[in-house]
Design a protein around this motif. Structure first.
Motif, PDB file in Angstrom:
ATOM      1  N   PRO A   3      -0.649   4.585  14.253  1.00 28.59           N
ATOM      2  CA  PRO A   3      -1.845   3.762  14.014  1.00 28.59           C
ATOM      3  C   PRO A   3      -2.289   3.786  12.559  1.00 28.59           C
ATOM      4  O   PRO A   3      -2.662   2.757  12.016  1.00 28.59           O
ATOM      5  CB  PRO A   3      -2.913   4.396  14.900  1.00 28.59           C
ATOM      6  CG  PRO A   3      -2.208   5.318  15.818  1.00 28.59           C
ATOM      7  CD  PRO A   3      -0.870   5.623  15.271  1.00 28.59           C
ATOM      8  N   ASP A   4      -2.247   5.009  11.900  1.00 27.15           N
ATOM      9  CA  ASP A   4      -2.772   5.025  10.531  1.00 27.15           C
ATOM     10  C   ASP A   4      -1.865   4.218   9.596  1.00 27.15           C
ATOM     11  O   ASP A   4      -2.294   3.657   8.592  1.00 27.15           O
ATOM     12  CB  ASP A   4      -2.962   6.452  10.019  1.00 27.15           C
ATOM     13  CG  ASP A   4      -1.649   7.185   9.908  1.00 27.15           C
ATOM     14  OD1 ASP A   4      -0.766   6.873  10.730  1.00 27.15           O
ATOM     15  OD2 ASP A   4      -1.533   8.041   9.007  1.00 27.15           O
ATOM     16  N   TYR A   5      -0.592   4.135   9.929  1.00 29.53           N
ATOM     17  CA  TYR A   5       0.329   3.323   9.128  1.00 29.53           C
ATOM     18  C   TYR A   5      -0.088   1.845   9.215  1.00 29.53           C
ATOM     19  O   TYR A   5      -0.177   1.135   8.224  1.00 29.53           O
ATOM     20  CB  TYR A   5       1.750   3.525   9.626  1.00 29.53           C
ATOM     21  CG  TYR A   5       2.742   2.589   8.996  1.00 29.53           C
ATOM     22  CD1 TYR A   5       3.062   2.715   7.629  1.00 29.53           C
ATOM     23  CD2 TYR A   5       3.361   1.590   9.746  1.00 29.53           C
ATOM     24  CE1 TYR A   5       3.973   1.862   7.045  1.00 29.53           C
ATOM     25  CE2 TYR A   5       4.276   0.739   9.161  1.00 29.53           C
ATOM     26  CZ  TYR A   5       4.586   0.872   7.807  1.00 29.53           C
ATOM     27  OH  TYR A   5       5.489   0.015   7.241  1.00 29.53           O
ATOM     28  N   LEU A   7      -3.007   0.802  10.005  1.00 24.36           N
ATOM     29  CA  LEU A   7      -4.284   0.635   9.340  1.00 24.36           C
ATOM     30  C   LEU A   7      -4.086   0.410   7.838  1.00 24.36           C
ATOM     31  O   LEU A   7      -4.672  -0.480   7.225  1.00 24.36           O
ATOM     32  CB  LEU A   7      -5.146   1.888   9.569  1.00 24.36           C
ATOM     33  CG  LEU A   7      -6.646   1.659   9.494  1.00 24.36           C
ATOM     34  CD1 LEU A   7      -7.105   0.800  10.658  1.00 24.36           C
ATOM     35  CD2 LEU A   7      -7.376   2.995   9.492  1.00 24.36           C
ATOM     36  N   ARG A   8      -3.183   1.233   7.291  1.00 28.92           N
ATOM     37  CA  ARG A   8      -2.936   1.098   5.860  1.00 28.92           C
ATOM     38  C   ARG A   8      -2.339  -0.281   5.536  1.00 28.92           C
ATOM     39  O   ARG A   8      -2.674  -0.924   4.560  1.00 28.92           O
ATOM     40  CB  ARG A   8      -2.007   2.211   5.377  1.00 28.92           C
ATOM     41  CG  ARG A   8      -2.832   3.408   4.846  1.00 28.92           C
ATOM     42  CD  ARG A   8      -1.945   4.383   4.171  1.00 28.92           C
ATOM     43  NE  ARG A   8      -0.995   4.812   5.193  1.00 28.92           N
ATOM     44  CZ  ARG A   8       0.238   5.260   4.969  1.00 28.92           C
ATOM     45  NH1 ARG A   8       0.663   5.385   3.799  1.00 28.92           N
ATOM     46  NH2 ARG A   8       1.038   5.610   5.944  1.00 28.92           N
ATOM     47  N   GLU A  11      -5.170  -2.753   5.504  1.00 30.86           N
ATOM     48  CA  GLU A  11      -5.976  -2.624   4.285  1.00 30.86           C
ATOM     49  C   GLU A  11      -5.269  -3.245   3.086  1.00 30.86           C
ATOM     50  O   GLU A  11      -5.846  -3.981   2.289  1.00 30.86           O
ATOM     51  CB  GLU A  11      -6.238  -1.148   3.986  1.00 30.86           C
ATOM     52  CG  GLU A  11      -7.644  -0.735   4.315  1.00 30.86           C
ATOM     53  CD  GLU A  11      -7.805   0.755   4.198  1.00 30.86           C
ATOM     54  OE1 GLU A  11      -7.170   1.351   3.301  1.00 30.86           O
ATOM     55  OE2 GLU A  11      -8.530   1.328   5.025  1.00 30.86           O
TER      56      GLU A  11
END
Ligand code: ADP
Length: 516
Positions: A3-5, A7-8, A11
């Protein structure tokens, strides 16, 4: 996918979107899109194709591919449909297309993802991202690129529109700049914003000097009476009742020459009907004015100069023909010789007028032969001697004067015009001399008198058509101001030149030189 990938990725996408919308230069925008798209999807290469007016596509930007190979990939965008629903649209047979393209270009590209840039269901271009190694493109990759392509489509469309406007502006500027007529664009307060090349030529004022100043200061038109048209009758300051935005007048060029111009103005208004700018078309009408002036002068010269001899002839003929009078022989001879003299003057004037108009029409032809200038000078003097008892004459040429080539009849007229002037403009008499000598490659001839002379300021004008020095003697002396004009034209047609040396009250010397 972590998920954080994701998210990045999002962004990053947002950041790029901002950067994209700020960019209006199409090539640099496409480069930005492509580099970032390749990066987000961890690809090795990418391509953007754009749609032409005829609905075919062409490659417009590439990344990671040799520029010369780009066209070999055309299997990828050949015969594509040009409309797409929002999502899920796919390039038909994409993988087969990739195989064809890789084979044609000789490059091992294994994976491809292609997404259209869509504006209102119209595909305006496509982004292709390639991988030559690594994993296949995932659904997420497609999604990310899809979002990215949506943003890119808007940015591309904007840049495109901007470029079109820019191209259009450049085209208009080129048209204005190269127009044969003068064109200036004014702001509402008559400040000059555009000043084209024709205007520079017409006025001698460079564009950088004119732009930013008011047109009434730069052109400063005056009418024939010397009144400023710009300050008293500018149609932009005070629109005339007939609504015709037109002005004409004379402007002084930087080199002092007067130029007559005619301006037509077309005002531009905004939606609130406020004047925002004025396009002025400026034409050089000097020639037209000159022709008009010439016509007027011609008419007044003809009426004035023809009338006098005609009325003298009429008077004498009427008197001599009277039935009741029995004139003695002497009176008859005197009367008839006056009639003959006046008829000669008329003849000369008419010939001068005809020659002047032939010259203007380029129809004056010279018949070249060898000229014996000393004997021609003698003959000219012999013709004039009986007309005066106040003047004496002398002719002075060296024995061995080389013959020059020229038109005999025209040269006779030149000598006759110069001697006739020498007589006319030395009313108190004096010595009139004709002479000459040979220089290295030309023969110089002079005709001098001891008459009233010519002021220095007038000396360059007296060779102009209809030019006469304004003084009491000229006013009393018949003449049309054509003699010296013809002398100059004919001498120049012989490849020669003519000039005058004179001082008021001390006589004049007219010189001409013709090549041997
Ligand atoms: P025109 O004699 O018919 O007026 P020209 O063209 O021969 O026309 O001469 C132009 C003007 O030059 C004359 O009107 C006169 O004012 C001046 N001019 C010409 N020749 C002489 C001269 N020898 N001495 C003084 N003024 C002259």
């Amino acid at each position: 996918m972590f998920p954080d990938y994701r998210l990045r990725q999002r962004e990053y996408l947002l950041q790029i979107s901002r950067a994209m919308t700020a960019r209006l230069n199409l090539p640099s925008l496409l480069k930005l899109i492509l580099e970032n798209a390749v990066e987000i999807l961890s690809g090795q290469a990418g391509l953007i194709v754009l749609r032409r007016d005829d609905s075919t596509f062409y490659p417009r930007a590439s990344y990671g591919l040799p520029a010369e190979a780009v066209n070999l990939f055309d299997a990828l965008w050949k015969d594509l449909p040009t409309t797409a629903g929002r999502r899920g649209w796919q390039v038909p047979d994409l993988h087969m297309r990739l195989s064809l393209a890789s084979a044609a270009a000789g490059m091992p590209l294994r994976q491809v993802v292609a997404l259209p840039m869509v504006i209102e269901d119209e595909i305006i271009g496509l982004i292709y991202i390639f991988r030559s190694r690594g994993a296949e493109f995932t659904v997420n990759d497609r999604q990310v690129l899809g979002d990215f392509a949506d943003q890119a489509a808007i940015a591309v469309q904007n840049a495109w529109l901007y470029q079109q406007v820019d191209d259009e502006r450049a085209r208009l500027n080129a048209i204005i700049e190269n127009s044969g007529d003068g064109v200036m664009i004014l702001e509402a307060d008559r400040t000059i914003r555009t000043w084209n090349r024709a205007l520079v030529g017409m006025t001698g004022v460079p564009a950088e000097e004119a732009i930013g100043r008011h047109c009434y200061d730069v052109l400063n038109l005056h009418n024939r009476q010397g009144v400023s048209v710009c300050y008293t009758a500018c149609p932009l300051a005070k629109p005339p009742e007939d609504g015709r935005l037109y002005a004409e007048g004379d402007t002084q060029r930087a080199d002092g020459i007067k130029v007559s111009v005619a301006d037509n103005y077309s005002p531009q208004y905004d939606e609130d009907n406020r004047l925002i700018s004025v396009i002025a078309n400026v034409r050089d009408v000097s020639r037209l004015r000159e022709a008009e002036d010439m016509k007027n002068t011609l008419l007044s010269v003809i009426s004035h100069e023809l009338k006098t001899p005609v009325s003298i002839i009429k008077g004498y003929a009427g008197t001599l023909v009277r039935q009741d009078a029995n004139w003695d022989k002497e009176t008859l001879t005197d009367g008839l010789s006056i009639i003959e003299d006046e008829a000669d003057k008329l003849n000369e004037l008419i010939n001068n007028l005809l020659d002047a108009s032939r010259l203007q029409a380029g129809g004056l032809k010279l018949k070249f032969g060898f000229l014996d200038l000393p004997s021609m000078a003698e003959k000219t003097i012999d013709r004039f001697r009986p007309q005066t008892d106040k003047h004496t004459f002398s002719v002075d040429f060296p024995e061995n004067l080389p013959p020059v080539k020229g038109d005999h009849e025209r040269m006779r007229e030149i000598l006759s015009n110069l001697v006739s002037n020498a007589l006319k403009y030395s009313p108190d008499g004096g010595l009139i001399r004709i002479g000459g000598w040979a220089e290295e490659n030309e023969v110089q001839v002079y005709v001098s008198d001891e008459g009233i002379g010519i002021p220095a300021t007038e000396q360059e004008h007296i060779f102009d058509r209809f030019a006469r020095v304004d003084n009491s003697l000229t006013r009393q002396t018949p003449g049309a101001g054509l003699g010296l004009f013809l002398v100059k034209a004919v001498i120049e047609a012989h490849g020669g030149r003519v000039w005058v040396e004179s001082r008021p009250g001390q006589g004049s010397t007219f010189n001409f030189a013709i090549p041997i």
